[in-house]
Motif scaffolding. Sequence first.
Motif, short mmCIF file in Angstrom:
data_model
loop_
_atom_site.label_atom_id
_atom_site.label_comp_id
_atom_site.label_asym_id
_atom_site.label_seq_id
_atom_site.Cartn_x
_atom_site.Cartn_y
_atom_site.Cartn_z
N HIS A 99 10.39 13.74 8.64
CA HIS A 99 10.33 14.52 7.40
C HIS A 99 8.89 14.66 6.92
O HIS A 99 8.40 13.81 6.18
CB HIS A 99 11.16 13.85 6.30
CG HIS A 99 12.61 13.74 6.61
ND1 HIS A 99 13.44 14.84 6.65
CD2 HIS A 99 13.39 12.68 6.91
CE1 HIS A 99 14.66 14.45 6.96
NE2 HIS A 99 14.66 13.14 7.13
N PRO A 100 8.20 15.71 7.33
CA PRO A 100 6.83 15.90 6.82
C PRO A 100 6.86 16.16 5.31
O PRO A 100 7.84 16.68 4.77
CB PRO A 100 6.33 17.12 7.58
CG PRO A 100 7.52 17.78 8.17
CD PRO A 100 8.62 16.77 8.24
N ASP A 101 5.76 15.78 4.65
CA ASP A 101 5.64 15.96 3.20
C ASP A 101 5.16 17.35 2.83
O ASP A 101 5.29 17.77 1.69
CB ASP A 101 4.69 14.90 2.63
CG ASP A 101 5.24 13.50 2.86
OD1 ASP A 101 6.31 13.20 2.31
OD2 ASP A 101 4.61 12.73 3.61
N CYS A 102 4.58 18.06 3.80
CA CYS A 102 4.08 19.41 3.59
C CYS A 102 3.95 20.06 4.96
O CYS A 102 3.62 19.38 5.94
CB CYS A 102 2.72 19.37 2.89
SG CYS A 102 1.98 20.99 2.56
N GLY A 160 0.82 -1.21 0.00
CA GLY A 160 0.00 0.00 0.00
C GLY A 160 0.85 1.25 0.00
O GLY A 160 1.98 1.26 0.46
N LYS A 161 0.29 2.30 -0.53
CA LYS A 161 0.98 3.58 -0.56
C LYS A 161 0.94 4.21 0.83
O LYS A 161 -0.09 4.20 1.49
CB LYS A 161 0.29 4.50 -1.57
CG LYS A 161 1.02 5.81 -1.77
CD LYS A 161 0.35 6.56 -2.90
CE LYS A 161 1.17 7.75 -3.32
NZ LYS A 161 1.09 8.90 -2.50
N ILE A 162 2.06 4.71 1.28
CA ILE A 162 2.13 5.37 2.57
C ILE A 162 1.41 6.71 2.48
O ILE A 162 1.59 7.46 1.52
CB ILE A 162 3.60 5.57 3.00
CG1 ILE A 162 4.27 4.21 3.17
CG2 ILE A 162 3.70 6.38 4.27
CD1 ILE A 162 5.74 4.29 3.43
N LYS A 163 0.60 7.01 3.51
CA LYS A 163 -0.10 8.29 3.54
C LYS A 163 0.91 9.42 3.68
O LYS A 163 1.85 9.32 4.46
CB LYS A 163 -1.02 8.36 4.76
CG LYS A 163 -2.31 7.64 4.64
CD LYS A 163 -3.14 7.92 5.88
CE LYS A 163 -4.43 7.15 5.87
NZ LYS A 163 -5.26 7.47 7.03
N PRO A 164 0.68 10.50 2.95
CA PRO A 164 1.56 11.66 3.14
C PRO A 164 1.32 12.24 4.54
O PRO A 164 0.22 12.14 5.09
CB PRO A 164 1.12 12.63 2.05
CG PRO A 164 -0.24 12.19 1.64
CD PRO A 164 -0.34 10.72 1.94
#
Length: 129
Positions: A52-55, A2-6
């Motif tokens: 490391h936040p994505d935004c 599964g894709k990791i949630k941002p």
Amino acid sequence: MGKIKPLVVIVDDDESVCRAIKRLLRSVGIAAETFASGDAFLNTLLSIPSYHPDCVILDVQMPGINGLEVQRRLSGSGAPVIFITAHDDISVREQAFASGAVAYIRKPFSDDLFVRTVRAALESSQPPP
């Protein structure tokens, strides 16, 4: 797999704003964490090198370190920065964009506009597959 949630970080001294944004983002499948001050957020970044936040969503005016200073210290992190503010000042807005902000939104804002803005910021920061 599964894709990791941002992961989106919200830094705002108004607890109700943090709660509302966190709830909104989670409702659309985006993980969110909140910090009540720029100091608290920067301390977490310094103490946990793997964080490391994505935004990053920053309030402009906060006690202690303001949003513009947090943005300056994030320079080079690669995380897109979105500013939210109740006090729209053209010189502050220009400074935010000059320093690399991807958006500057005045409070109160619509949920739809906010979610679209965050999604666009997350997409712009993702490397191509």
